[in-house]
Design a protein around this motif. Sequence first.
Motif, PDB file in Angstrom:
ATOM      1  N   HIS A 254       0.831  -1.202   0.000  1.00 52.57           N
ATOM      2  CA  HIS A 254       0.000   0.000   0.000  1.00 52.57           C
ATOM      3  C   HIS A 254       0.867   1.254   0.000  1.00 52.57           C
ATOM      4  CE1 HIS A 254      -3.728   2.247   0.596  1.00 52.57           C
ATOM      5  NE2 HIS A 254      -3.042   3.023   1.431  1.00 52.57           N
ATOM      6  N   ALA A 255       1.901   1.269   0.831  1.00 53.27           N
ATOM      7  CA  ALA A 255       2.797   2.425   0.868  1.00 53.27           C
ATOM      8  C   ALA A 255       3.452   2.646  -0.488  1.00 53.27           C
ATOM      9  CB  ALA A 255       3.856   2.234   1.953  1.00 53.27           C
ATOM     10  N   GLU A 256       3.848   1.564  -1.137  1.00 52.72           N
ATOM     11  CA  GLU A 256       4.468   1.679  -2.463  1.00 52.72           C
ATOM     12  C   GLU A 256       3.477   2.205  -3.491  1.00 52.72           C
ATOM     13  OE1 GLU A 256       7.663  -0.972  -4.520  1.00 52.72           O
ATOM     14  OE2 GLU A 256       5.725  -1.969  -4.809  1.00 52.72           O
ATOM     15  N   GLU A 257       2.256   1.684  -3.448  1.00 51.63           N
ATOM     16  CA  GLU A 257       1.250   2.087  -4.425  1.00 51.63           C
ATOM     17  C   GLU A 257       0.839   3.548  -4.271  1.00 51.63           C
ATOM     18  OE1 GLU A 257      -1.723  -0.810  -3.686  1.00 51.63           O
ATOM     19  OE2 GLU A 257      -0.642  -2.427  -4.730  1.00 51.63           O
ATOM     20  N   THR A 258       0.916   4.082  -3.050  1.00 53.87           N
ATOM     21  CA  THR A 258       0.567   5.495  -2.861  1.00 53.87           C
ATOM     22  C   THR A 258       1.675   6.431  -3.330  1.00 53.87           C
ATOM     23  OG1 THR A 258       1.444   5.557  -0.603  1.00 53.87           O
ATOM     24  CG2 THR A 258      -0.888   4.983  -0.859  1.00 53.87           C
ATOM     25  N   GLY A 259       2.862   5.886  -3.589  1.00 52.34           N
ATOM     26  CA  GLY A 259       3.958   6.713  -4.070  1.00 52.34           C
ATOM     27  C   GLY A 259       4.945   7.148  -3.013  1.00 52.34           C
ATOM     28  N   LEU A 260       4.818   6.612  -1.800  1.00 52.71           N
ATOM     29  CA  LEU A 260       5.790   6.949  -0.767  1.00 52.71           C
ATOM     30  C   LEU A 260       7.153   6.358  -1.114  1.00 52.71           C
ATOM     31  CD1 LEU A 260       3.597   6.524   2.436  1.00 52.71           C
ATOM     32  CD2 LEU A 260       4.277   8.645   1.308  1.00 52.71           C
ATOM     33  N   ASP A 261       8.190   6.856  -0.452  1.00 51.90           N
ATOM     34  CA  ASP A 261       9.557   6.521  -0.854  1.00 51.90           C
ATOM     35  C   ASP A 261      10.195   5.396  -0.054  1.00 51.90           C
ATOM     36  OD1 ASP A 261      10.008   8.747  -2.855  1.00 51.90           O
ATOM     37  OD2 ASP A 261       9.447   9.909  -1.090  1.00 51.90           O
ATOM     38  N   GLY A 262       9.666   5.078   1.126  1.00 49.03           N
ATOM     39  CA  GLY A 262      10.299   4.048   1.921  1.00 49.03           C
ATOM     40  C   GLY A 262       9.376   3.482   2.978  1.00 49.03           C
ATOM     41  N   VAL A 263       9.626   2.222   3.358  1.00 48.47           N
ATOM     42  CA  VAL A 263       8.966   1.607   4.511  1.00 48.47           C
ATOM     43  C   VAL A 263      10.064   1.186   5.484  1.00 48.47           C
ATOM     44  CG1 VAL A 263       6.839   0.882   3.390  1.00 48.47           C
ATOM     45  CG2 VAL A 263       8.834  -0.628   3.281  1.00 48.47           C
ATOM     46  N   TRP A 264       9.790   1.404   6.768  1.00 49.98           N
ATOM     47  CA  TRP A 264      10.821   1.271   7.785  1.00 49.98           C
ATOM     48  C   TRP A 264      10.326   0.431   8.948  1.00 49.98           C
ATOM     49  CZ3 TRP A 264      15.583   3.951   7.286  1.00 49.98           C
ATOM     50  CH2 TRP A 264      15.672   4.736   6.123  1.00 49.98           C
ATOM     51  N   HIS A 265      11.272  -0.161   9.660  1.00 52.71           N
ATOM     52  CA  HIS A 265      10.911  -0.988  10.815  1.00 52.71           C
ATOM     53  C   HIS A 265      11.984  -0.835  11.889  1.00 52.71           C
ATOM     54  CE1 HIS A 265       9.599  -4.479  13.185  1.00 52.71           C
ATOM     55  NE2 HIS A 265       8.478  -4.459  12.469  1.00 52.71           N
ATOM     56  N   GLY A 266      11.554  -0.808  13.147  1.00 52.11           N
ATOM     57  CA  GLY A 266      12.473  -0.691  14.260  1.00 52.11           C
ATOM     58  C   GLY A 266      13.121  -2.015  14.620  1.00 52.11           C
ATOM     59  N   ASP A 267      14.056  -1.959  15.552  1.00 49.04           N
ATOM     60  CA  ASP A 267      14.827  -3.132  15.977  1.00 49.04           C
ATOM     61  C   ASP A 267      14.753  -3.226  17.491  1.00 49.04           C
ATOM     62  OD1 ASP A 267      16.591  -5.286  15.916  1.00 49.04           O
ATOM     63  OD2 ASP A 267      18.373  -4.017  15.911  1.00 49.04           O
ATOM     64  N   HIS A 268      13.895  -4.113  17.998  1.00 43.59           N
ATOM     65  CA  HIS A 268      13.676  -4.217  19.444  1.00 43.59           C
ATOM     66  C   HIS A 268      13.743  -5.679  19.859  1.00 43.59           C
ATOM     67  CE1 HIS A 268      12.418  -0.058  19.228  1.00 43.59           C
ATOM     68  NE2 HIS A 268      11.518  -0.377  18.316  1.00 43.59           N
ATOM     69  N   LEU A 269      14.366  -5.930  20.998  1.00 44.24           N
ATOM     70  CA  LEU A 269      14.499  -7.291  21.489  1.00 44.24           C
ATOM     71  C   LEU A 269      13.525  -7.586  22.621  1.00 44.24           C
ATOM     72  CD1 LEU A 269      15.856 -10.035  21.561  1.00 44.24           C
ATOM     73  CD2 LEU A 269      17.664  -9.044  22.996  1.00 44.24           C
ATOM     74  N   ALA A 270      13.680  -6.911  23.749  1.00 46.36           N
ATOM     75  CA  ALA A 270      12.871  -7.229  24.932  1.00 46.36           C
ATOM     76  C   ALA A 270      12.402  -5.939  25.588  1.00 46.36           C
ATOM     77  CB  ALA A 270      13.689  -8.062  25.919  1.00 46.36           C
ATOM     78  N   THR A 271      11.305  -5.397  25.068  1.00 45.54           N
ATOM     79  CA  THR A 271      10.777  -4.131  25.582  1.00 45.54           C
ATOM     80  C   THR A 271       9.528  -4.315  26.429  1.00 45.54           C
ATOM     81  OG1 THR A 271       9.378  -3.794  23.644  1.00 45.54           O
ATOM     82  CG2 THR A 271      11.632  -2.947  23.520  1.00 45.54           C
ATOM     83  N   GLY A 272       8.991  -5.515  26.454  1.00 51.86           N
ATOM     84  CA  GLY A 272       7.729  -5.748  27.141  1.00 51.86           C
ATOM     85  C   GLY A 272       6.532  -5.576  26.234  1.00 51.86           C
ATOM     86  N   ALA A 273       6.756  -5.063  25.024  1.00 50.50           N
ATOM     87  CA  ALA A 273       5.682  -4.897  24.039  1.00 50.50           C
ATOM     88  C   ALA A 273       5.909  -5.868  22.885  1.00 50.50           C
ATOM     89  CB  ALA A 273       5.650  -3.463  23.518  1.00 50.50           C
ATOM     90  N   ALA A 274       4.824  -6.230  22.214  1.00 50.62           N
ATOM     91  CA  ALA A 274       4.943  -7.142  21.079  1.00 50.62           C
ATOM     92  C   ALA A 274       5.671  -6.458  19.930  1.00 50.62           C
ATOM     93  CB  ALA A 274       3.556  -7.590  20.623  1.00 50.62           C
ATOM     94  N   SER A 275       6.679  -7.126  19.381  1.00 49.30           N
ATOM     95  CA  SER A 275       7.400  -6.579  18.241  1.00 49.30           C
ATOM     96  C   SER A 275       7.994  -7.718  17.431  1.00 49.30           C
ATOM     97  CB  SER A 275       8.508  -5.613  18.685  1.00 49.30           C
ATOM     98  OG  SER A 275       9.479  -6.291  19.469  1.00 49.30           O
ATOM     99  N   LEU A 276       8.184  -7.488  16.149  1.00 49.77           N
ATOM    100  CA  LEU A 276       8.757  -8.485  15.265  1.00 49.77           C
ATOM    101  C   LEU A 276      10.251  -8.245  15.083  1.00 49.77           C
ATOM    102  CD1 LEU A 276       6.036  -8.583  12.457  1.00 49.77           C
ATOM    103  CD2 LEU A 276       6.249 -10.076  14.453  1.00 49.77           C
ATOM    104  N   ASP A 277      10.949  -9.306  14.720  1.00 51.93           N
ATOM    105  CA  ASP A 277      12.354  -9.162  14.384  1.00 51.93           C
ATOM    106  C   ASP A 277      12.490  -8.252  13.164  1.00 51.93           C
ATOM    107  OD1 ASP A 277      15.264 -10.408  14.587  1.00 51.93           O
ATOM    108  OD2 ASP A 277      14.685 -10.427  12.471  1.00 51.93           O
ATOM    109  N   CYS A 278      13.389  -7.310  13.266  1.00 50.93           N
ATOM    110  CA  CYS A 278      13.547  -6.304  12.218  1.00 50.93           C
ATOM    111  C   CYS A 278      13.855  -6.924  10.855  1.00 50.93           C
ATOM    112  CB  CYS A 278      14.671  -5.350  12.630  1.00 50.93           C
ATOM    113  SG  CYS A 278      14.989  -4.016  11.478  1.00 50.93           S
ATOM    114  N   ALA A 279      14.801  -7.860  10.823  1.00 43.96           N
ATOM    115  CA  ALA A 279      15.205  -8.448   9.546  1.00 43.96           C
ATOM    116  C   ALA A 279      14.072  -9.251   8.921  1.00 43.96           C
ATOM    117  CB  ALA A 279      16.442  -9.325   9.742  1.00 43.96           C
ATOM    118  N   VAL A 280      13.316  -9.981   9.744  1.00 41.41           N
ATOM    119  CA  VAL A 280      12.202 -10.767   9.226  1.00 41.41           C
ATOM    120  C   VAL A 280      11.119  -9.848   8.658  1.00 41.41           C
ATOM    121  CG1 VAL A 280      10.337 -12.341   9.848  1.00 41.41           C
ATOM    122  CG2 VAL A 280      12.639 -12.730  10.750  1.00 41.41           C
TER     123      VAL A 280
END
Length: 295
Positions: free
Chosen positions: A26-52
């Motif tokens: 969706h971001a690509e189709e709207t013409g935006l320039d990039g999609v980004w993701h953070g890198d978090h290990l154990a913050t107490g909140a649900a998060s995905l592995d950045c590389a995956v």
Amino acid sequence: MDIGVILPGVGVQREQRLDLGAAARHAEETGLDGVWHGDHLATGAASLDCAVALAVAATTTTRIRIGTSVFVPAIRPLAWAAKQIASLQHVSGGRLVLGVGSGGGAGQWAAAGVPYGERGRRTDTALELLPRLLAGETVALVDEPGEVRLQPAVTPPPIWVGNASTVAVRRAARYGDGWFPSMVPPSKVASGRARLAELAAAHGRPEPVVVIGATGVLGSSPGLPTRESIASGITGYGIPMEEAVQLPLTGKPAQVAERLAAYRDAGARHVVLGFAGGDWREQCDLLAETRALLT
């Protein structure tokens, strides 16, 4: 001014029934320039592995830049960090931008089994050696004794050094292709850029590009977070409320474009925005409208 967006977190994905592949497309189709993701290990909140997460984004898009906001190489064995980065560069067809930081809080470093007090030294080592590792050179490692040569070799991605601190500016000048501060006003961008240019020249290097990380919510729909409520979360970065309330990007696309123009005039050439609320797809649409007003 290029504009990228932080991909939706696990909570937003569940609430809005939005998987990462669909979000990236969706971001690509709207013409935006990039999609980004953070890198978090154990913050107490649900998060995905950045590389995956970014591998999903890379393989479901064809044009848009994929970026780490920000990757913490020093919390990993350096060879493993290089392998993750090279893999992302490979599967994305060379579309990766590597935002690099050294933060994450002491708890995450403890969870990784890496001394928190060594993060600065390990980050400098990573910034120095990663380009060589990615290019397929045989490299003598410091913290993991021995030599290593990784394959397949890839073209090293641009490295954008995160944080607005004095140390980060020095690192960006010495090692980076970009300086990537977040939650800063245009005045700090301008002063930081001047110091960045001075330090880069002293190292005989070109001036790194300036990128800003920001948060906000676009539009005027009922129920959207207010600037004040968003600012209350920014104070967790150690920013006083009277300063934090000036930072969120809010309002209609024309109003946000005016705010971004001030950053552009201060020297920023890229912005990476994380949405503080609203429907993620609709927010992307409004951000694309904002981008069009800046061209």
